[in-house]
Design a protein around this motif. Structure first.
Motif, short mmCIF file in Angstrom:
data_model
loop_
_atom_site.label_atom_id
_atom_site.label_comp_id
_atom_site.label_asym_id
_atom_site.label_seq_id
_atom_site.Cartn_x
_atom_site.Cartn_y
_atom_site.Cartn_z
N ILE A 199 0.84 -1.19 0.00
CA ILE A 199 0.00 0.00 0.00
C ILE A 199 0.88 1.25 0.00
CG2 ILE A 199 -1.75 1.31 1.24
CD1 ILE A 199 -2.84 -1.34 2.29
N ILE A 200 0.67 2.08 -1.01
CA ILE A 200 1.45 3.30 -1.18
C ILE A 200 0.49 4.48 -1.11
CG2 ILE A 200 2.99 4.57 -2.74
CD1 ILE A 200 2.99 1.49 -4.10
N THR A 201 0.77 5.42 -0.20
CA THR A 201 -0.05 6.63 -0.11
C THR A 201 0.87 7.85 -0.11
OG1 THR A 201 -0.13 6.37 2.32
CG2 THR A 201 -2.03 5.58 1.06
N GLY B 140 -0.01 14.60 -1.55
CA GLY B 140 -0.40 15.66 -2.47
C GLY B 140 0.53 15.83 -3.64
N PRO B 141 0.31 16.88 -4.44
CA PRO B 141 1.03 17.06 -5.69
C PRO B 141 2.55 17.17 -5.52
CG PRO B 141 -0.29 19.01 -5.18
CD PRO B 141 -0.68 17.95 -4.21
N ASP B 142 3.02 17.72 -4.41
CA ASP B 142 4.47 17.83 -4.21
C ASP B 142 5.13 16.46 -4.09
OD1 ASP B 142 4.29 20.58 -4.34
OD2 ASP B 142 4.32 20.86 -2.16
N ALA B 143 4.35 15.44 -3.76
CA ALA B 143 4.88 14.09 -3.59
C ALA B 143 4.67 13.23 -4.84
CB ALA B 143 4.23 13.42 -2.39
N ALA B 144 4.14 13.80 -5.92
CA ALA B 144 3.76 13.02 -7.11
C ALA B 144 4.93 12.25 -7.71
CB ALA B 144 3.12 13.91 -8.16
N GLU B 145 6.10 12.86 -7.79
CA GLU B 145 7.26 12.18 -8.38
C GLU B 145 7.72 11.03 -7.48
OE1 GLU B 145 11.76 13.12 -9.98
OE2 GLU B 145 10.33 14.76 -9.82
N GLU B 146 7.85 11.30 -6.21
CA GLU B 146 8.25 10.29 -5.23
C GLU B 146 7.23 9.13 -5.21
OE1 GLU B 146 9.66 10.54 -0.53
OE2 GLU B 146 8.26 12.04 -1.29
N PHE B 147 5.95 9.47 -5.33
CA PHE B 147 4.86 8.50 -5.38
C PHE B 147 5.01 7.58 -6.58
CE2 PHE B 147 0.31 7.86 -6.81
CZ PHE B 147 -0.13 7.09 -5.74
N GLY B 148 5.25 8.16 -7.76
CA GLY B 148 5.44 7.36 -8.96
C GLY B 148 6.61 6.40 -8.84
N LYS B 149 7.72 6.90 -8.30
CA LYS B 149 8.90 6.05 -8.12
C LYS B 149 8.63 4.92 -7.13
CE LYS B 149 12.24 9.68 -9.24
NZ LYS B 149 13.24 10.62 -8.70
N ALA B 150 7.86 5.19 -6.09
CA ALA B 150 7.52 4.16 -5.09
C ALA B 150 6.66 3.07 -5.72
CB ALA B 150 6.82 4.79 -3.89
#
Length: 168
Positions: free
Chosen positions: A147-149, A152-162
């Motif tokens: 589960i990856i949460t 917000g938008p500032d975390a979008a790049e980090e989110f994609g990499k995760a």
């Protein structure tokens, strides 16, 4: 090739929470399919357009390796959507990655899959996560098993990499 479905609001999805993770996944060789409550053009908060090719009610978890719920104010259309909640449970029960960014984390909380899990969300969704039994951290990104949460938008790049990392 891995296949991931992005659950995206028909309007007012957060543009960068859609296109940044999508770009990262595609560069990693992942096929991204966009689904919504309608087929056709979807409009982001800041004018970014994309196209839904699948209705959320027609998604079969067996066809995908992961599911991503895109945030933005429009994602509230999925907070109580039977298909959205059911899909979260199907992916969870099949031990497939589930990801949600920004306020879309409320969908995971409402589905019950965050019970006892570390998670984050846009601050407006904190109470929903707590009601859903999550261990709310307030971090920009949280990965608890599959589960990856992200908050917000500032975390979008980090989110994609995760998401890419969990898919490997």
């Amino acid at each position: 090739m891995k296949r991931v479905v992005f659950i995206t609001a028909p309007e007012v999805f957060r543009d960068e929470e859609y296109f940044k993770p999508k770009e990262i996944l595609e560069k990693a060789g992942v096929e991204v399919i966009t689904a919504s409550v309608k087929i056709g053009e979807l409009m982001g908060r800041f004018g970014y357009k994309t196209v839904s090719t699948v209705l959320i009610s027609d998604i079969k978890s067996s066809d995908f390796d992961a599911i991503v719920y895109v945030g933005g104010g429009g994602s509230s259309v999925f907070f109580e959507n039977k298909s959205a909640l059911q899909l979260a449970n199907e992916f969870f029960n099949q031990n497939k990655p589930l990801a949600a960014i920004c306020i879309a984390g409320v969908i995971l909380a409402n589905s019950g899959v965050l019970r006892g899990r570390k998670a984050t969300v846009y601050i407006d969704g904190k109470e929903a996560l707590l009601r859903g039994g999550a261990d709310y951290t307030g971090n920009s990104l949280e990965v608890d098993g599959n589960i990856i949460t992200a908050n917000g938008p500032d975390a979008a790049e980090e989110f994609g990499k995760a998401i890419v990392k969990v898919l490997q």
